[in-house]
Design a protein around this motif. Sequence first.
Motif, mmCIF file in Angstrom:
data_model
loop_
_atom_site.group_PDB
_atom_site.id
_atom_site.type_symbol
_atom_site.label_atom_id
_atom_site.label_comp_id
_atom_site.label_asym_id
_atom_site.label_seq_id
_atom_site.Cartn_x
_atom_site.Cartn_y
_atom_site.Cartn_z
ATOM 1 N N LEU A 1 0.858 -1.176 0.000
ATOM 2 C CA LEU A 1 0.000 0.000 0.000
ATOM 3 C C LEU A 1 0.892 1.223 0.000
ATOM 4 N N GLY A 2 0.804 2.028 -1.025
ATOM 5 C CA GLY A 2 1.673 3.188 -1.169
ATOM 6 C C GLY A 2 2.740 2.915 -2.203
ATOM 7 N N GLY A 3 3.796 3.703 -2.157
ATOM 8 C CA GLY A 3 4.870 3.564 -3.131
ATOM 9 C C GLY A 3 5.982 2.652 -2.650
ATOM 10 N N HIS A 4 7.028 2.558 -3.465
ATOM 11 C CA HIS A 4 8.160 1.704 -3.111
ATOM 12 C C HIS A 4 8.943 2.246 -1.923
ATOM 13 N N VAL A 5 9.044 3.566 -1.811
ATOM 14 C CA VAL A 5 9.817 4.167 -0.730
ATOM 15 C C VAL A 5 8.930 4.439 0.486
ATOM 16 N N VAL A 6 7.830 5.134 0.280
ATOM 17 C CA VAL A 6 6.910 5.444 1.368
ATOM 18 C C VAL A 6 5.654 4.596 1.171
ATOM 19 N N GLY A 7 5.497 3.607 2.030
ATOM 20 C CA GLY A 7 4.338 2.734 1.919
ATOM 21 C C GLY A 7 4.355 1.684 3.011
ATOM 22 N N ASP A 8 3.387 0.806 2.951
ATOM 23 C CA ASP A 8 3.227 -0.225 3.967
ATOM 24 C C ASP A 8 2.964 -1.573 3.295
ATOM 25 N N ASP A 9 3.582 -2.608 3.849
ATOM 26 C CA ASP A 9 3.337 -3.961 3.368
ATOM 27 C C ASP A 9 2.180 -4.588 4.134
ATOM 28 N N VAL A 10 1.418 -5.420 3.438
ATOM 29 C CA VAL A 10 0.333 -6.184 4.047
ATOM 30 C C VAL A 10 0.626 -7.657 3.783
ATOM 31 N N HIS A 11 0.784 -8.422 4.843
ATOM 32 C CA HIS A 11 1.016 -9.866 4.752
ATOM 33 C C HIS A 11 -0.053 -10.558 5.595
ATOM 34 N N LEU A 12 -1.014 -11.181 4.919
ATOM 35 C CA LEU A 12 -2.112 -11.849 5.614
ATOM 36 C C LEU A 12 -2.179 -13.309 5.178
ATOM 37 N N ARG A 13 -2.535 -14.163 6.112
ATOM 38 C CA ARG A 13 -2.738 -15.579 5.820
ATOM 39 C C ARG A 13 -4.202 -15.909 6.104
#
Length: 166
Positions: free
Chosen positions: A74-86
């Motif tokens: 979510l967001g760009g490559h530099v400023v953003g957040d990863d979402v890892h859901l199972r």
Amino acid sequence: MADLHGRIGGTLTGYDLKARWNGQTLDGRIGGVFDGKDIHLTVAAGEVDGRVGGTFAGFDADGQLSPQGVQVRLGGHVVGDDVHLRVQGDRVTGRYSGRIDGKDVHLVRDGDQLTGRIGGTLEGKDVHLHVGPVPTELAALAAVCAYKALEDEQSSQAASSASSGS
């Protein structure tokens, strides 16, 4: 067409989420008419691509989506957040925004309802969504997008209050 609707957060400090799912795209609104953001997510061949918000005040969503989980930026490559859901049966667990500064995601699907919490006991937000036939992994991603939109808005308001109070 299927509706996804509900609330992320509480009565006073929360956002409504209202969207329509046509089997390929999820389109709708997070928040209200003035204090919200549009959400548009397209799903094809295990990939999700889209945008939350407008051209300038918003963020992209890009990554993989499957019945087993979500791996999205979510967001760009530099400023953003990863979402890892199972996704395991009716449970969705994982992390949003990193190991140290991130938030835990604990959601449960019970029929047409997706409920749970994003974040911790004190600084988290409750999730109460009616998801209908929307895939669990997409509904969970939409909930995280709503959480991020709400978190971004609250951070912006806090920064604005701090600068005007000086």
